[in-house]
Enzyme design. Structure first.
Site, PDB file in Angstrom:
ATOM      1  N   LEU A 170      46.403  35.035  40.284  1.00 53.94           N
ATOM      2  CA  LEU A 170      46.619  36.272  41.032  1.00 53.94           C
ATOM      3  C   LEU A 170      46.058  37.469  40.273  1.00 53.94           C
ATOM      4  CD1 LEU A 170      47.958  37.855  43.381  1.00 53.94           C
ATOM      5  CD2 LEU A 170      50.053  37.905  41.998  1.00 53.94           C
ATOM      6  N   LYS A 217      42.258  37.635  40.449  1.00 47.77           N
ATOM      7  CA  LYS A 217      41.783  38.146  41.736  1.00 47.77           C
ATOM      8  C   LYS A 217      42.056  39.636  41.894  1.00 47.77           C
ATOM      9  CE  LYS A 217      44.077  35.302  44.326  1.00 47.77           C
ATOM     10  NZ  LYS A 217      44.591  34.671  45.578  1.00 47.77           N
ATOM     11  N   ASP A 218      43.222  40.078  41.437  1.00 46.40           N
ATOM     12  CA  ASP A 218      43.627  41.467  41.614  1.00 46.40           C
ATOM     13  C   ASP A 218      44.306  41.943  40.331  1.00 46.40           C
ATOM     14  OD1 ASP A 218      44.258  43.946  42.660  1.00 46.40           O
ATOM     15  OD2 ASP A 218      45.994  43.222  43.796  1.00 46.40           O
ATOM     16  N   PRO A 219      43.518  42.347  39.320  1.00 46.81           N
ATOM     17  CA  PRO A 219      44.078  42.672  38.004  1.00 46.81           C
ATOM     18  C   PRO A 219      45.148  43.765  38.061  1.00 46.81           C
ATOM     19  CG  PRO A 219      41.688  42.512  37.898  1.00 46.81           C
ATOM     20  CD  PRO A 219      42.052  42.486  39.352  1.00 46.81           C
ATOM     21  N   PHE A 220      46.256  43.490  37.381  1.00 47.85           N
ATOM     22  CA  PHE A 220      47.341  44.459  37.300  1.00 47.85           C
ATOM     23  C   PHE A 220      46.983  45.536  36.273  1.00 47.85           C
ATOM     24  CE2 PHE A 220      51.300  46.028  35.466  1.00 47.85           C
ATOM     25  CZ  PHE A 220      52.031  46.357  36.611  1.00 47.85           C
TER      26      PHE A 220
END
Length: 408
Positions: free
Chosen positions: A149, A152-155
């Site tokens: 996750l 795909k969508d770096p925090f």
């Protein structure tokens, strides 16, 4: 609560740290799978033939891509849409391969995930828990899901990160992941009553700083797991601050996201993790940097509310030992094991009580205060060593360190 491993470039609320496991970039996926096959981890000839060909490369030709796309694990006939659909370790490895071949996972991250799975599985199997395979699958499926996750969508971490507990509870995830590595039968807490004192102090609105040694990247979870049965407030309300790697590496970030908190700082003023003596191979706390200790002392004294500094010892190097030497590059191998751990705290030490007699010599006073804290940590560490490595258990208690197992 703030957990802080201080380096010269660190700032108090710079970044949030937790439990990184980073793979060696030199490890190939094919080599990892070969190792898994030899150990018995990969039992399906059909899936391993696709995933573990010793000559395979990360980017396969079209024919092999087609074969991989149609291959399924022998343990599951359903479609593996995500890591959470996995019903076996083979399923997890298959999804890693598939996502890497489709370009959704960088090669170094995929390699790290393979190494992480193998090391974690080996450690948990040593527990002899009849549900060991189930525990490994459950924890690794969630870990891989969170890693993917973040790819795909770096925090993005803010300068002061607060633990994310919903809709996904990252704190519980981290605790569940490390818990199987701790042999609680051979783990101990020193001076548990002082943790009650600390908890009451924090809840009153005052500040607490824990001056401590630093052993592994699992330190935050180890501390929380040893305190969760008696002091859940301390266990859950922590902010962890450390180097850049834990907020940039996808294999580390999910474990960082689950930490946040209030008014207590845990600082390792040595500037890094303890290392064994190169000759004797014995572990001991690394020397403290007096300037780092003094920074925290001045932080306490300039705060708007009262503050207190306690020396804390942590012993947990066996469950996740660091490399023998400090490595500058991200990518160290994470070795894990099942072992007893220890935690101990001593009464707070007041700077003026130590330094008043030499107050006209500022540098000497700073050094004396740092030494007093270090000596206390070192003394507590020796008691924990006797209890765990010396097999003395509760009999290792002294007049200054009373050991207990509060989860019993």
């Amino acid at each position: 609560m703030v957990i802080l491993s201080v380096h010269s470039s660190s700032s108090l609320y710079n970044i949030t740290a937790a439990l990184p496991w980073i793979s060696s970039s030199s490890l190939s996926i094919a080599h990892s799978c070969s190792t898994l096959k030899q150990s018995g981890s990969v039992r399906s000839l059909r899936s391993s033939a696709v995933f573990c060909d010793a000559k395979a490369e990360m980017v396969e030709d079209k024919k092999k891509e087609s074969a991989a796309a149609t291959a399924v694990s022998a343990s599951a006939s359903h479609e593996l849409r995500t890591f959470l659909d996995a019903r076996s370790g083979e399923d997890l490895l298959y999804v890693v391969q598939r996502e890497a071949e489709e370009g959704k996972l960088p090669q170094n991250v995929a390699q790290g995930m393979l190494e992480l799975y193998q090391n974690y599985r080996n450690a948990v199997l040593k527990t002899k828990d009849p549900k060991a395979d189930e525990i490994v699958l459950s924890n690794m499926a969630v870990a891989f899901d969170r890693i993917f996750l973040d790819v795909k969508d770096p925090f993005e971490f803010s300068p002061h990160h607060k633990a994310i507990r919903e809709p996904f509870d990252y704190y519980v995830f981290g605790q569940n992941y490390i818990r199987p590595l701790i042999d609680f039968r051979n783990s101990y807490v020193g001076n548990v009553s002082l943790f009650t004192e600390i908890e009451e102090t924090v809840q009153k609105g005052e500040n607490v700083i824990l001056i401590s040694n630093h052993q592994t990247e699992a330190d935050p979870a180890v501390i929380a797991l040893l305190l969760e049965s008696t002091h859940p407030y301390l266990a859950e309300n922590m902010i962890y601050v450390a180097g850049d790697r834990v907020i940039t590496d996808p294999l580390c970030k999910p474990f960082s996201i689950g930490r946040g908190g209030s008014k207590i700082i845990w600082i390792a003023p040595s500037g890094g993790r303890d290392r064994p003596d190169p000759v004797t191979q014995e572990w001991s706390p690394a020397p403290f940097d007096p300037s780092s200790v003094d920074n925290m002392r001045r932080l306490v004294e300039h705060a708007a509310v009262p503050g207190h500094i306690y020396p804390l010892a942590v012993l947990c190097n066996d469950i996740m030992p660091p490399p023998p030497q400090v490595e500058k590059e991200i990518g160290e191998e994470r070795v894990m094991s099942f072992h007893g751990v220890g935690l101990s705290v001593a009464p707070n030490i007041n700077f003026h009580g130590v330094a008043d007699s030499i107050k006209d010599h500022e540098e000497e006073a700073k050094n004396a205060y740092s030494k007093a804290l270090f000596n206390s940590v070192n003394q507590q560490y020796k008691v924990l060593t006797s209890a765990i490595h010396g097999k003395q258990g509760l009999k290792a208690s002294t007049t200054t360190v009373s050991l207990s197992q509060p989860w019993q």
